[in-house]
Scaffold this active site. Sequence first.
Site, PDB file in Angstrom:
ATOM      1  N   TYR A  49      17.366 -33.925  -7.111  1.00 60.34           N
ATOM      2  CA  TYR A  49      17.907 -33.200  -8.272  1.00 60.34           C
ATOM      3  C   TYR A  49      16.893 -33.110  -9.408  1.00 60.34           C
ATOM      4  O   TYR A  49      17.288 -33.046 -10.583  1.00 60.34           O
ATOM      5  CB  TYR A  49      19.182 -33.883  -8.758  1.00 60.34           C
ATOM      6  CG  TYR A  49      20.423 -33.542  -7.947  1.00 60.34           C
ATOM      7  CD1 TYR A  49      20.930 -32.235  -7.920  1.00 60.34           C
ATOM      8  CD2 TYR A  49      21.109 -34.512  -7.222  1.00 60.34           C
ATOM      9  CE1 TYR A  49      22.081 -31.923  -7.198  1.00 60.34           C
ATOM     10  CE2 TYR A  49      22.262 -34.206  -6.498  1.00 60.34           C
ATOM     11  CZ  TYR A  49      22.738 -32.906  -6.491  1.00 60.34           C
ATOM     12  OH  TYR A  49      23.882 -32.595  -5.787  1.00 60.34           O
ATOM     13  N   ARG A  85      27.721 -20.765  -0.724  1.00 60.77           N
ATOM     14  CA  ARG A  85      28.143 -20.943  -2.128  1.00 60.77           C
ATOM     15  C   ARG A  85      29.579 -20.423  -2.322  1.00 60.77           C
ATOM     16  O   ARG A  85      30.379 -21.026  -3.040  1.00 60.77           O
ATOM     17  CB  ARG A  85      27.196 -20.207  -3.087  1.00 60.77           C
ATOM     18  CG  ARG A  85      25.761 -20.734  -3.153  1.00 60.77           C
ATOM     19  CD  ARG A  85      25.567 -22.028  -3.903  1.00 60.77           C
ATOM     20  NE  ARG A  85      26.069 -22.035  -5.257  1.00 60.77           N
ATOM     21  CZ  ARG A  85      25.819 -23.017  -6.128  1.00 60.77           C
ATOM     22  NH1 ARG A  85      25.043 -24.055  -5.791  1.00 60.77           N
ATOM     23  NH2 ARG A  85      26.328 -22.994  -7.323  1.00 60.77           N
ATOM     24  N   THR A  91      31.346 -24.827  -9.475  1.00 62.68           N
ATOM     25  CA  THR A  91      30.920 -26.221  -9.677  1.00 62.68           C
ATOM     26  C   THR A  91      32.081 -27.109 -10.126  1.00 62.68           C
ATOM     27  O   THR A  91      32.247 -28.226  -9.638  1.00 62.68           O
ATOM     28  CB  THR A  91      29.793 -26.274 -10.734  1.00 62.68           C
ATOM     29  OG1 THR A  91      28.755 -25.387 -10.329  1.00 62.68           O
ATOM     30  CG2 THR A  91      29.241 -27.680 -10.891  1.00 62.68           C
ATOM     31  N   ARG A 102      35.649 -26.766  -2.895  1.00 62.61           N
ATOM     32  CA  ARG A 102      35.770 -27.500  -4.157  1.00 62.61           C
ATOM     33  C   ARG A 102      37.155 -27.342  -4.760  1.00 62.61           C
ATOM     34  O   ARG A 102      37.717 -28.292  -5.323  1.00 62.61           O
ATOM     35  CB  ARG A 102      34.688 -27.043  -5.126  1.00 62.61           C
ATOM     36  CG  ARG A 102      33.314 -27.615  -4.766  1.00 62.61           C
ATOM     37  CD  ARG A 102      32.206 -26.944  -5.535  1.00 62.61           C
ATOM     38  NE  ARG A 102      30.949 -27.689  -5.489  1.00 62.61           N
ATOM     39  CZ  ARG A 102      29.801 -27.235  -5.990  1.00 62.61           C
ATOM     40  NH1 ARG A 102      29.750 -26.046  -6.566  1.00 62.61           N
ATOM     41  NH2 ARG A 102      28.713 -27.958  -5.915  1.00 62.61           N
ATOM     42  N   GLU A 126      14.774 -27.919  -0.770  1.00 63.62           N
ATOM     43  CA  GLU A 126      15.799 -28.863  -0.347  1.00 63.62           C
ATOM     44  C   GLU A 126      15.823 -29.133   1.165  1.00 63.62           C
ATOM     45  O   GLU A 126      16.087 -30.260   1.588  1.00 63.62           O
ATOM     46  CB  GLU A 126      17.173 -28.357  -0.794  1.00 63.62           C
ATOM     47  CG  GLU A 126      17.324 -28.381  -2.305  1.00 63.62           C
ATOM     48  CD  GLU A 126      18.618 -27.727  -2.787  1.00 63.62           C
ATOM     49  OE1 GLU A 126      18.817 -27.709  -4.008  1.00 63.62           O
ATOM     50  OE2 GLU A 126      19.428 -27.263  -1.952  1.00 63.62           O
TER      51      GLU A 126
HETATM   52  N1  UDP Z   1      27.344 -31.828 -12.442  1.00 62.86           N
HETATM   53  C1  UDP Z   1      27.964 -32.718 -13.309  1.00 62.86           C
HETATM   54  N2  UDP Z   1      28.326 -32.278 -14.561  1.00 62.86           N
HETATM   55  C2  UDP Z   1      28.064 -31.013 -14.996  1.00 62.86           C
HETATM   56  C3  UDP Z   1      27.425 -30.123 -14.127  1.00 62.86           C
HETATM   57  C4  UDP Z   1      27.087 -30.559 -12.854  1.00 62.86           C
HETATM   58  O1  UDP Z   1      28.202 -33.862 -12.945  1.00 62.86           O
HETATM   59  O2  UDP Z   1      28.404 -30.679 -16.144  1.00 62.86           O
HETATM   60  C5  UDP Z   1      26.949 -32.283 -11.088  1.00 62.86           C
HETATM   61  C6  UDP Z   1      27.826 -31.706  -9.977  1.00 62.86           C
HETATM   62  O3  UDP Z   1      27.972 -32.693  -8.956  1.00 62.86           O
HETATM   63  C7  UDP Z   1      27.003 -30.523  -9.513  1.00 62.86           C
HETATM   64  C8  UDP Z   1      25.578 -31.076  -9.641  1.00 62.86           C
HETATM   65  O4  UDP Z   1      25.617 -31.860 -10.815  1.00 62.86           O
HETATM   66  O5  UDP Z   1      27.343 -30.125  -8.195  1.00 62.86           O
HETATM   67  C9  UDP Z   1      24.489 -30.047  -9.759  1.00 62.86           C
HETATM   68  O6  UDP Z   1      24.808 -29.158 -10.816  1.00 62.86           O
HETATM   69  P1  UDP Z   1      24.631 -27.593 -10.656  1.00 62.86           P
HETATM   70  O7  UDP Z   1      24.746 -26.989 -12.013  1.00 62.86           O
HETATM   71  O8  UDP Z   1      23.387 -27.302  -9.878  1.00 62.86           O
HETATM   72  O9  UDP Z   1      25.931 -27.162  -9.835  1.00 62.86           O
HETATM   73  P2  UDP Z   1      26.081 -26.653  -8.307  1.00 62.86           P
HETATM   74  O10 UDP Z   1      24.851 -25.854  -7.955  1.00 62.86           O
HETATM   75  O11 UDP Z   1      26.210 -27.902  -7.453  1.00 62.86           O
HETATM   76  O12 UDP Z   1      27.331 -25.838  -8.295  1.00 62.86           O
HETATM   77 MG    MG Z   2      22.866 -26.359  -8.104  1.00 64.97          MG
END
Ligand code: UDP
Ligand code: MG
Length: 139
Positions: A49, A85, A91, A102, A126
């Site tokens: 990350y 996605r 998210t 989700r 990744e």
């Molecule tokens: N995450 C979190 N708080 C936030 C945003 C993201 O804990 O406010 C975590 C969550 O597990 C997420 C990961 O960080 O899946 C990566 O964030 P990203 O914005 O890349 O979201 P994703 O691509 O996974 O939808």
């Molecule tokens: Mg992401």
Amino acid sequence: MERTLAIIKPDAVERNLTGEILRRIEEEGLKIVALKMVRISKREAEGFYDVHRERPFFDSLTDYMSSGPIVVAVLQGEGAIERWRNLMGATDPAKANPDTIRGTFGLSIEKNSVHGSDSPQSAAYEIPYFFSHLELVNP
Ligand code: UDP
Ligand code: MG
């Protein structure tokens, strides 16, 4: 043919949701071309990350991702990145469509059950983070 990285996160593995999530992937028609269960260290989660290093949630996220086993997979298919996605959903599970993974299983914005690469560039970082060339099969 596009490839993307999928992760079934600790909250989902812990609740025995691995099979159901893999079933949804296969039902969507995506091909699983690599698959394994691992438990990563805090340092390994931080490297994965890395783009989020400056975000306020980074420390908690990397603690969580190293808190238990995860299942990592490479999915292949036409438009695999976007299709995975879409299957995952937004998210924040509270904002995700209820039909998505989700939306169905996510516990919180952090413990949201699954990960997916968001672009060809992130997939290119990744996939080799977890899999060597030899571990990717030709379906
Ligand atoms: N995450 C979190 N708080 C936030 C945003 C993201 O804990 O406010 C975590 C969550 O597990 C997420 C990961 O960080 O899946 C990566 O964030 P990203 O914005 O890349 O979201 P994703 O691509 O996974 O939808
Ligand atoms: Mg992401």
